[in-house]
Design an enzyme around this catalytic site. Sequence first.
Site, PDB file in Angstrom:
ATOM      1  N   LYS A 154       0.849  -1.195   0.000  1.00 15.94           N
ATOM      2  CA  LYS A 154       0.000   0.000   0.000  1.00 15.94           C
ATOM      3  C   LYS A 154       0.880   1.239   0.000  1.00 15.94           C
ATOM      4  CE  LYS A 154      -3.703   2.314   2.577  1.00 15.94           C
ATOM      5  NZ  LYS A 154      -4.791   2.166   3.555  1.00 15.94           N
ATOM      6  N   ASP A 163     -13.596   4.339   9.981  1.00 18.13           N
ATOM      7  CA  ASP A 163     -14.012   4.262   8.574  1.00 18.13           C
ATOM      8  C   ASP A 163     -14.441   2.823   8.293  1.00 18.13           C
ATOM      9  OD1 ASP A 163     -14.500   5.285   6.074  1.00 18.13           O
ATOM     10  OD2 ASP A 163     -12.399   5.394   5.447  1.00 18.13           O
TER      11      ASP A 163
HETATM   12  P1  ADP Z   1      -7.588   3.570   1.209  1.00 13.86           P
HETATM   13  O1  ADP Z   1      -7.019   4.082   2.485  1.00 13.86           O
HETATM   14  O2  ADP Z   1      -7.056   4.335   0.064  1.00 13.86           O
HETATM   15  O3  ADP Z   1      -9.080   3.450   1.240  1.00 13.86           O
HETATM   16  P2  ADP Z   1      -7.453   0.691   1.606  1.00 13.86           P
HETATM   17  O4  ADP Z   1      -6.454   0.210   2.602  1.00 13.86           O
HETATM   18  O5  ADP Z   1      -8.862   0.755   2.069  1.00 13.86           O
HETATM   19  O6  ADP Z   1      -6.972   2.095   1.013  1.00 13.86           O
HETATM   20  O7  ADP Z   1      -7.343  -0.240   0.318  1.00 13.86           O
HETATM   21  C1  ADP Z   1      -8.072   0.048  -0.869  1.00 13.86           C
HETATM   22  C2  ADP Z   1      -8.563  -1.257  -1.510  1.00 13.86           C
HETATM   23  O8  ADP Z   1      -7.455  -2.116  -1.822  1.00 13.86           O
HETATM   24  C3  ADP Z   1      -9.454  -2.076  -0.578  1.00 13.86           C
HETATM   25  O9  ADP Z   1     -10.795  -1.715  -0.675  1.00 13.86           O
HETATM   26  C4  ADP Z   1      -9.200  -3.499  -1.036  1.00 13.86           C
HETATM   27  O10 ADP Z   1     -10.021  -3.819  -2.131  1.00 13.86           O
HETATM   28  C5  ADP Z   1      -7.763  -3.475  -1.510  1.00 13.86           C
HETATM   29  N1  ADP Z   1      -6.859  -3.940  -0.434  1.00 13.86           N
HETATM   30  C6  ADP Z   1      -6.278  -3.200   0.535  1.00 13.86           C
HETATM   31  N2  ADP Z   1      -5.514  -3.948   1.362  1.00 13.86           N
HETATM   32  C7  ADP Z   1      -5.607  -5.215   0.920  1.00 13.86           C
HETATM   33  C8  ADP Z   1      -5.031  -6.468   1.348  1.00 13.86           C
HETATM   34  N3  ADP Z   1      -4.223  -6.545   2.427  1.00 13.86           N
HETATM   35  N4  ADP Z   1      -5.337  -7.570   0.637  1.00 13.86           N
HETATM   36  C9  ADP Z   1      -6.158  -7.505  -0.435  1.00 13.86           C
HETATM   37  N5  ADP Z   1      -6.720  -6.364  -0.890  1.00 13.86           N
HETATM   38  C10 ADP Z   1      -6.458  -5.225  -0.235  1.00 13.86           C
HETATM   39 MG    MG Z   2     -10.240   2.213   2.350  1.00 18.72          MG
END
Ligand code: ADP
Ligand code: MG
Length: 376
Positions: A123, A228
Amino acid sequence: MGKLDVAILRYLTGEDFRVLTAVEMGMKNHELVPGSLVASIANLRHGGVHKLMKDLCKHRLLTYERGKQYDGYRLTNAGYDYLALKALTNRKVIASFGNQIGVGKESNIYTVADEDRNPLCLKLHRLGRTCFRNIKGKRDYHAHRNKASWLYLSRISATKEFAYMKALYDRGFPVPKPMDFNRHCVVMELVNGGPLTHVTSVEDPEPLYDELMNLIVRLGNCGVIHGDFNEFNIMIDETNHPVIIDFPQMVSTSHPNAELYFDRDVRCVREFFKKRFGYESELFPKFSDLERDDELDAEVACSGYKRSKGVEDELLQEMGIELEVSDLEDSDEDNADDEQERSTKYTDNEIEELRKEVEQSIEHDEKSALKQITAK
Ligand code: ADP
Ligand code: MG
């Protein structure tokens, strides 16, 4: 931007890395870092820094820009990505890159793999790109003080996320296993499944509803609120159980608006279950039900938790910024004091300090975050 050009990781040398790190250090108090300053901070044995900077510009890891008072270099998004990814590959946390799997509000998400080809999730936090919507009132102040705000805000966000994820994982919460982080990048377990928002129907919504509400209460009893807790941040894994993600905005149950945040998380779940599954229940947790039995907020120094030194304070201090935790939250207060742009002239001592910081940063990049924590 958006796409990661990872091929570049193979071409660039240790000297390139040092020059980029020097620009990163210079950006602590320079919007544009003069070439001569980069040269003295990087302190390359055989010189040639200007040629290196030119090539880094060609690769779009740096840009050269004309400022009002002087010209200089600036690290691009890609340049910052490069620094973090290079550190994570050097540490052997990640070895290969896959596809982009998500674009969040303030992040880009990719699949990556370690040396044994185990899939992982990367991320990249991108605060300040969608602009400082959470620090509206302070935006001008920041822009004025330090145009490199996106750099440290993204880094604070990643640092907080890693800290919460680790604290939650250690307590047995269903969250991805945190692997490591560097700068604005967090590496974690890849959840085998999809977000709840992709789930169109379930046989019986009740057990899942109960499980989610119990999680909100369990978090609350530890002293934290997700903040959130919606269908995009709740993943459903292959066993049909929820895995919670996305933690930078978590707050302490001691936050003045804690009850509001708590109720909003509860309402998110109720409304989603009603809309999507036609499921309603009179049973839902209230803030007053919480019985604190842990100090997770204190451990991570959550926003709203009153303590002088927290992760973010330390980071900001390290970046030479005086900012309070509340500055990262909504605030209409305007504080644009007219501070003069720092002089571009550094004393020999200051240059020496910056050189040391570059050494430390490069050394730090070789050790994993978990090792750093356990070494303390
Ligand atoms: P943001 O803070 O930008 O909302 P998120 O952490 O919610 O970011 O991640 C955005 C999207 O990426 C999630 O809705 C999910 O679909 C995917 N995602 C995030 N982390 C993971 C993970 N550890 N494994 C699989 N998919 C993930
Ligand atoms: Mg998110």
